[in-house]
Design an enzyme around this catalytic site. Sequence first.
Site, short mmCIF file in Angstrom:
data_model
loop_
_atom_site.label_atom_id
_atom_site.label_comp_id
_atom_site.label_asym_id
_atom_site.label_seq_id
_atom_site.Cartn_x
_atom_site.Cartn_y
_atom_site.Cartn_z
N GLU A 454 0.86 -1.40 0.15
CA GLU A 454 0.00 0.01 0.04
C GLU A 454 1.00 1.31 -0.18
O GLU A 454 0.53 2.26 -0.76
CB GLU A 454 -0.96 0.01 1.22
CG GLU A 454 -2.16 -0.89 1.29
CD GLU A 454 -1.88 -2.22 1.42
OE1 GLU A 454 -2.92 -3.16 1.36
OE2 GLU A 454 -0.70 -2.68 1.88
N HIS A 524 -9.96 -4.12 9.91
CA HIS A 524 -10.65 -4.05 8.74
C HIS A 524 -11.94 -3.40 8.75
O HIS A 524 -12.83 -3.59 8.07
CB HIS A 524 -10.93 -5.46 8.17
CG HIS A 524 -9.68 -6.08 7.70
ND1 HIS A 524 -8.55 -6.51 8.35
CD2 HIS A 524 -9.33 -6.30 6.33
CE1 HIS A 524 -7.72 -7.22 7.77
NE2 HIS A 524 -7.99 -7.12 6.43
#
Length: 734
Positions: A454, A524
């Site tokens: 990322e 998450h």
Amino acid sequence: MPNIENLSYSATWQEVRATPKDWDNLGAKTVVQMLHHLHLVRAFEEVVLELESQGLVHGPAHSSIGQDGGAVGAVSLLRSGDLITGSHRGHHQFLAKCLAHLDKADRDPRGPLPDDIRTMLYRSLAEILGLADGFCRGRGGSMHLRWAEAGALGTNAIVGGGVPLATGAAWACKRRGEGNVAFTFLGDGAVNIGAVPESMNLAALWSLPICFFIENNGYAVSTTLSEETREGRLSSRGGAYGIPALRVDGMDPVTVRVATQMAVDAMRGGSGPWIIEADLYRFFHHSGGLPGSAFGYRSKDEEAAWRERDPLLTLARGATERKWLTADENAAMRAAARDCMQELASRLTEKDGNKRRIIPTLWPKPEFRDEGLRGDLSELDGVRYEELEAASGKVGEVKFIDAVANVMGRRMEQDERIFCIGEDIHKLKGGTNGATRGLAARFPDRIIPAPIAEQGFVGLAGGVAMEGHYRPVVELMYADFALVAADQLFNQVGKARHMFGGDTRMPLVLRSKCAIGTGYGSQHSMDPAGLYAMWPGWRIIAPSTPFDYVGLMNSALQCEDPVLVIEHVELYNTSGMGPLEDYDYYIPLGKAKVVRPGTAFTVLTYLAMTPLAIKAAEELGVDAEIIDLRSLDRAGIDWETIGASVRKTSNVVVLEQGSVTASYGAMLADELQRRLFDYLDQPVKRIHGGEASPNVSKVLERAAFVGLDEVRAGFAGVMADAGKPLTQAGRKLA
């Protein structure tokens, strides 16, 4: 005994040393010009240290003296269209690129210095002093120098921070197909930070024309190389990624140039990335004009030995030995560079008793503080704005996730600059949720699957956006992954426009989903609105209907600022009113919508909480006015709509689904109290989740976030505190 076979890396790893023949091949004109550039850089740095010793440099002064020959040798080969990023110790990198851009090949370095070079040096020094005449209008200072016209995309105060951005610049160079390359300058300390190996892997994977130029000066502040890593030959990193690597004596600018020629020729020919490791030495401490020995982490003998290898002496000796330059001409060149810099410093400072001070009229005005945090949205002038109630095209029931994929397909069809990058977006029928369904088949070279990196691919997208020719759309599979890429999202992408003077466009769209309630647990399930709202460079949109998603996404894709698009997984598979054919309308950034009129109290909410708020109000029979905020960044909060509602209802509740600790509502509630206090009959109410982030356990997860029960109870509490308790079936609800 097992059979053992020794393995070798696929990429070459070589040490390069220039020979007398290499000097002769470069010739007098090139070597003398390099020497002149190095004289200018050295004189510049000496003046910076002089001003720093007088207390006139606010902040650090990371001197490049000693290691300045490496950048001059490398950048002397680059053309204006080639792009560089630099490090916190980046004056020499920036100046070398600007000089390469401005200096004419046929100019005699022994002659007068052209006005455009003098102006560049003046603006560079002004920037380091934090003055309005600087390249970044004083905001960047010593560590953030940018001049896009010269191909200098920016030096960077974060160690390794500019490396992913340069990888993005290289991506843009490759796609444009004009043969340009990118260089990113980094130090030995940066090699071990995550952004660098992630960027190396992406560059190798996609064969990007970028050189990772490692200035190995042996120290990260006072930490020695042997304390940083077991393998001190940092170019060895190339083998792990299949990147050819060269190791050179960075104190010899000709050797650096010869190695750079090898790398640049290969990159322009399409070979992909290269690494050059230059072993060199900074003569002074990490910052300021004292030697490192003054702080006890290296010896005076060590410093003296390196000073004998000064790249300025090396170049001058080589040129005079070949009779390309006399000693007197070299001395005159040196004196002229120093005189020039002293004269420029005198234009920025004045006597103040027995000291010097910055000339007061040269400081930026305080009113400039917030200017350029974001653009003015003039890029959206003339677009067709529409709301659902007055839509000119056919509307009907549309699945939310289909609207996501359809509008992206439409924009990619209309604008070849747009591409998408993220994990798994090319498979699984459009990624993990179908947001890119069908797009990989239609645009195979613009739906780019990224490895799990990322920080690397977000930074790459930032570099592409900063380069200016393409418009990246990044998918972060889960909002929490922003914390993995935090430096690139917030220190780089979110600050670039303001930090570099207010004019740097950053047309990047980041799609990220809020997955509260899906059982994916604490790492998450973030609602990212509160996090991104802390960084004012970001615009934030949070659509709750298919129609709004299309219009807001169209605006985001045309915006010249970075835009976070928050999507909620709970909405993906729902259906609502949306376009059946027309995907070309826009909804303004910064425009909220009253989705349910009322007079009892105002509800401010967004995403999946919008339909839930409507449902709760209708079930309770309460006359609540519900406003879908749609835009959440500070500049995008629609105070006109909110103010009109609060002046009518005199009560307001901020409704959000996530935890109180990562809250967006705290900022909004504070602003409400400041702006509308006189119209409120009671303090701003908030409905939010618990302190902890959601867990995997179904029971604990449900206890952590706001659902219909909490909304109903919150609404009832607002009414009770207003002296109007609700009842239902003979039972009090407060």
